[in-house]
Design a protein around this motif. Structure first.
Motif, mmCIF file in Angstrom:
data_model
loop_
_atom_site.group_PDB
_atom_site.id
_atom_site.type_symbol
_atom_site.label_atom_id
_atom_site.label_comp_id
_atom_site.label_asym_id
_atom_site.label_seq_id
_atom_site.Cartn_x
_atom_site.Cartn_y
_atom_site.Cartn_z
ATOM 1 N N PHE A 125 1.085 -0.914 -0.108
ATOM 2 C CA PHE A 125 -0.024 0.074 0.272
ATOM 3 C C PHE A 125 0.726 1.555 0.257
ATOM 4 O O PHE A 125 0.843 2.136 -0.913
ATOM 5 N N TYR A 126 1.890 1.351 0.390
ATOM 6 C CA TYR A 126 2.822 2.561 0.926
ATOM 7 C C TYR A 126 3.515 2.625 -0.485
ATOM 8 O O TYR A 126 3.667 3.676 -0.829
ATOM 9 N N GLY A 127 4.157 1.874 -1.244
ATOM 10 C CA GLY A 127 4.199 1.168 -2.079
ATOM 11 C C GLY A 127 3.741 2.146 -3.956
ATOM 12 O O GLY A 127 4.140 2.605 -4.575
ATOM 13 N N HIS A 181 -0.956 5.597 1.228
ATOM 14 C CA HIS A 181 -1.092 6.546 2.056
ATOM 15 C C HIS A 181 -0.862 8.066 1.578
ATOM 16 O O HIS A 181 -1.220 8.627 2.687
ATOM 17 N N ILE A 182 -0.710 8.368 0.699
ATOM 18 C CA ILE A 182 -0.311 9.700 0.573
ATOM 19 C C ILE A 182 -1.424 9.851 0.166
ATOM 20 O O ILE A 182 -2.537 11.115 0.361
ATOM 21 N N TRP A 183 -2.331 9.241 -0.705
ATOM 22 C CA TRP A 183 -3.724 8.954 -1.218
ATOM 23 C C TRP A 183 -5.069 9.640 -0.299
ATOM 24 O O TRP A 183 -5.414 9.912 -0.123
ATOM 25 N N VAL A 184 -4.801 8.648 0.405
ATOM 26 C CA VAL A 184 -5.515 8.349 2.014
ATOM 27 C C VAL A 184 -4.802 10.466 3.062
ATOM 28 O O VAL A 184 -5.993 10.967 2.967
ATOM 29 N N GLU A 185 -3.647 10.524 3.191
ATOM 30 C CA GLU A 185 -3.908 11.650 3.782
ATOM 31 C C GLU A 185 -4.646 12.227 3.139
ATOM 32 O O GLU A 185 -5.017 14.310 3.608
ATOM 33 N N HIS A 186 -4.807 13.167 1.643
ATOM 34 C CA HIS A 186 -4.762 14.184 0.927
ATOM 35 C C HIS A 186 -6.353 14.076 0.784
ATOM 36 O O HIS A 186 -7.063 14.839 1.137
ATOM 37 N N LEU A 187 -7.040 12.635 1.249
ATOM 38 C CA LEU A 187 -8.161 12.758 0.503
ATOM 39 C C LEU A 187 -8.985 12.642 1.948
ATOM 40 O O LEU A 187 -9.828 13.761 1.977
ATOM 41 N N LEU A 188 -8.308 12.878 3.034
ATOM 42 C CA LEU A 188 -8.458 13.225 4.337
ATOM 43 C C LEU A 188 -8.228 15.057 4.866
ATOM 44 O O LEU A 188 -9.455 15.822 5.734
ATOM 45 N N THR A 189 -6.871 15.323 4.868
ATOM 46 C CA THR A 189 -6.681 16.518 4.719
ATOM 47 C C THR A 189 -7.883 17.451 3.491
ATOM 48 O O THR A 189 -8.021 18.760 4.275
ATOM 49 N N ALA A 190 -8.218 17.183 2.469
ATOM 50 C CA ALA A 190 -8.775 18.208 1.536
ATOM 51 C C ALA A 190 -10.404 18.313 2.281
ATOM 52 O O ALA A 190 -10.912 19.260 1.006
ATOM 53 N N PRO A 204 -3.811 2.857 11.082
ATOM 54 C CA PRO A 204 -2.463 3.284 10.067
ATOM 55 C C PRO A 204 -2.769 4.300 8.942
ATOM 56 O O PRO A 204 -1.697 4.667 8.229
ATOM 57 N N LEU A 205 -3.500 3.911 8.329
ATOM 58 C CA LEU A 205 -3.850 5.177 7.561
ATOM 59 C C LEU A 205 -5.035 6.602 8.139
ATOM 60 O O LEU A 205 -4.014 7.528 7.095
ATOM 61 N N LEU A 206 -5.017 6.179 8.869
ATOM 62 C CA LEU A 206 -6.138 8.136 9.550
ATOM 63 C C LEU A 206 -4.908 8.195 9.992
ATOM 64 O O LEU A 206 -5.169 9.283 10.376
ATOM 65 N N ALA A 207 -3.840 8.015 11.177
ATOM 66 C CA ALA A 207 -2.877 8.519 11.669
ATOM 67 C C ALA A 207 -2.224 9.782 11.037
ATOM 68 O O ALA A 207 -2.110 10.630 11.695
ATOM 69 N N PRO A 208 -1.420 9.276 9.872
ATOM 70 C CA PRO A 208 -0.883 10.612 9.740
ATOM 71 C C PRO A 208 -1.662 11.928 9.110
ATOM 72 O O PRO A 208 -1.370 13.138 9.153
ATOM 73 N N ALA A 209 -2.369 11.742 8.994
ATOM 74 C CA ALA A 209 -3.734 12.671 8.537
ATOM 75 C C ALA A 209 -4.035 13.074 9.550
ATOM 76 O O ALA A 209 -3.898 14.514 9.444
ATOM 77 N N ALA A 210 -3.887 12.949 10.681
ATOM 78 C CA ALA A 210 -4.375 13.526 11.452
ATOM 79 C C ALA A 210 -3.062 14.264 12.363
ATOM 80 O O ALA A 210 -3.232 15.043 13.354
ATOM 81 N N ASP A 211 -1.999 13.672 11.910
ATOM 82 C CA ASP A 211 -1.286 14.299 12.656
ATOM 83 C C ASP A 211 -0.732 15.376 11.646
ATOM 84 O O ASP A 211 0.206 16.353 12.594
ATOM 85 N N LYS A 212 -0.886 15.209 11.323
ATOM 86 C CA LYS A 212 -0.314 15.920 10.066
ATOM 87 C C LYS A 212 -1.198 17.805 9.861
ATOM 88 O O LYS A 212 -0.832 18.655 9.874
ATOM 89 N N LEU A 213 -2.279 16.618 10.700
ATOM 90 C CA LEU A 213 -3.510 18.692 10.716
ATOM 91 C C LEU A 213 -3.230 19.122 12.569
ATOM 92 O O LEU A 213 -4.112 20.154 12.822
#
Length: 597
Positions: free
Chosen positions: A375-377, A381-390, A424-433
């Motif tokens: 999934f990271y390859g 993770h970037i797709w999920v992060e962009h989806l949630l932070t947007a 694990p998919l939600l945590a990076p977006a939450a941390d970025k916010l």
């Protein structure tokens, strides 16, 4: 078409995993198979998309990732707490607590429901296992509640909801997993979840209180004939006042030497004192206390002591969660032995159940590592992060979206699956916010608690259905024929408590300090009061002198840095050589370049 698949491999991979799970395949194998399948697809499609970073040598990273799972010390707490909970279930602690607390609350309407909630919170703080709590209370409390005329929906809902408190009240297994997935301390996660867990318990009790006024006949008081311990609440109150006085005195005595820990140590002294007094009062037949007071104190103190042994040592910083779990397992064995219920069969069944659960968690984690590698390859993770932070609304919109997602996924997935796949998919977006991950983890834990209560897939409802009567039966006390509890009644009984859990999610968002207290108050520092002092340099003030090595760089005798502070405005000594000691702290003009002669 191929180019479209290559550019959107991450969302396709995620949707495929959900389909695998909905088809009923085991979680661990669904994760691993999905990861390997899309790894092959990704390698073949890599030339068609810049977002795919997969190649066959990347598989060599899997052994290291597996070793990282198996060598994770945090996860050692899971088998310890599981073993502790199962041994306590076999020790009969739940039965003694429910009988005694039921007698204590029996004289008031809804007394048995209050007792079930109170005991559910105690079992949650000792066992941490939802199945053990729900099954124990279903076997013991449900027949008694039906015997004395409790509404079947209310009775089943209270039992199922109280059992799920083990999900959020430390030492919850899900909090351990969430802390591991979020990369945070288990101790901080426990400290943050403690107050929300107690508030949720209070909300359950408030609901019961309201129901006793709205539907007065749905939860009658215990009849006088059923109160075998008699009265004696006044005696219990006096005993608690005496214990409180001893605790306060111990706190005053210990504060000069133990500081902030004196309150916990003082409470320990007070509780220990009243427990010894109750044992002596019963053993020597002095009977200064009522039978009710004796029984409540003697039955209630051991699990409270076990809670302190586990959680108290963690919060005081004496033990790590893993060490606290080990002490709790030993304490559970001691309690079972003290009740005469410790045998090889008990230990063998506890070890077997602990091994099954630990292997289940480990295999899910290994499958999740395979899935995440692929999934990271594919930049998932970037797709999920962009989806949630947007999401519109910034942090608030993100929280609303995430909680709705987790709530609906909880209809189909249990908390382990949610913790290992979604978190694990939600945590990076939450941390970025900028969201605190401990607070975020507790919020998700409360939300995922609904996965046990959702009709028709809630596991707590399945556990209760397995022990509730399915056909009419003859009550052994009253001799009357009692009608069974239907599945529909269990489901409808759970609905109000699911609503209460949703309210608790909203309260946690509105009042984050319920969780954020784990950081402590700390000292507020005014930046205007900060003063920076530059240390002195040179021979006169203990400065740095580099000796001459013969023709070396520097002043006669070597390179010397002037003594004292550069901010001093005193004239510098111009005759300093090797070993020269000026009478006053010299100062050099740092605005001029050094002289080389």
């Amino acid at each position: 078409m191929i180019e479209f698949i290559a550019e959107n491999l991450a969302p396709i991979m995620f949707v495929s995993l959900i389909v695998f799970l909905l088809l009923g395949y085991p979680v661990a194998f669904s994760l691993a198979a999905n990861g390997l399948l899309f790894f092959i697809i990704g390698v073949e499609l890599a030339p068609l998309s810049d977002s795919i970073n997969l190649s066959w040598p990347l598989l060599n990273a899997l052994p290291d990732r597996f070793w990282g799972v198996m060598s994770n010390d945090t996860l050692l707490a899971i088998p310890f707490f599981t073993f502790m909970g199962i041994v306590l279930e076999k020790s009969g602690m739940a039965e003694d607590l429910l009988d005694t607390i039921g007698q204590l609350f029996g004289p008031i309407r809804g007394g048995l429901a209050y007792a079930v909630i109170f005991v559910g919170a105690l079992l949650a703080a000792t066992t941490g296992v939802v199945a053990a709590s729900v099954i124990a209370m279903g076997l013991i409390s449900l027949p008694i509640m039906l015997r004395y005329g409790y509404d079947r929906r209310v009775a089943s809902g209270v039992i199922a909801a109280s059992g799920t408190l083990a999900q959020i009240i430390p030492p919850s297994l899900v909090l351990i997993v969430l802390a591991d997935q979020l990369g945070r301390s288990v101790g901080d996660m426990y400290a943050g979840a403690l107050i929300p867990g107690l508030v949720l318990t209070g909300l359950y009790m408030i609901y019961i209180l309201i129901m006793t006024f709205v539907r007065r006949d749905s939860m009658p008081a215990l009849p006088l004939a059923a109160r075998t311990l008699g009265s004696g609440v006044t005696s219990l109150i006096v005993a608690l006042i005496v214990a409180g006085a001893f605790a306060y005195a111990a706190h005053i005595y210990l504060y000069p030497t133990h500081g902030e820990n004196a309150d916990i140590l003082g409470a320990t002294v007070g509780v220990g004192f009243i427990y010894v007094v109750a044992l002596l009062d019963r053993g020597l037949k002095i009977n200064a206390m009522s039978r009710l007071a004796q029984q409540v104190i003697i039955v209630l103190i051991p699990p409270l002591a076990l809670i302190f042994l586990v959680l108290g040592t963690i919060f005081l910083g004496i033990a790590t969660p893993t060490e606290g779990g080990a002490m709790g397992a030993v304490g559970a064995l001691i309690m079972a032995a003290a009740k005469g219920r410790l045998s090889m069969d008990v230990v063998r069944s506890a070890l077997a159940a602990t091994t099954r659960l630990s292997a289940f968690v480990l295999f899910i984690l290994i499958g999740a590592r395979v899935f995440s590698l692929t999934f990271y390859g594919v930049n998932g993770h970037i797709w999920v992060e962009h989806l949630l932070t947007a999401m519109p609304g910034g942090e608030t919109g993100f929280l609303i979206t995430v909680n709705l997602l987790v709530f609906f996924l909880a209809f189909f997935l249990d908390f382990f699956e949610l913790a290992f796949i979604i978190v694990p998919l939600l945590a990076p977006a939450a941390d970025k916010l900028g969201i605190d991950l401990i607070w975020f983890g507790v919020l998700l834990g409360i939300n995922m608690q609904t996965s046990f209560m959702h009709p028709p897939f809630g596991f707590a409802l399945f556990y209760l259905r397995s022990v509730a009567a399915k056909v009419p039966y003859l009550d052994r006390v009253t001799g009357k024929m009692t009608q069974p509890v239907t599945t529909g009644q269990i489901y409808w009984g759970a609905v109000p408590f699911v609503g209460i859990q949703i309210i608790m999610v909203a309260l946690t968002i509105m009042f984050p300090q319920m969780v954020m207290h784990y950081k402590g108050s700390g000292e507020v520092i005014d930046p205007n009061t900060i003063k920076i002092e530059v240390p002195g340099f040179g021979t006169g003030g203990g400065g740095l002198t580099l000796p001459d090595n013969g023709g070396g760089l520097g002043l006669p005798g070597g390179l010397q840095l002037p003594g004292g502070s550069p901010l001093d405005q005193k004239p510098a000594d111009q005759n300093g050589g090797a070993g020269a000691q000026p009478q006053t702290a010299p100062s050099n003009d740092l605005s001029q370049p050094p002289s080389f002669k």
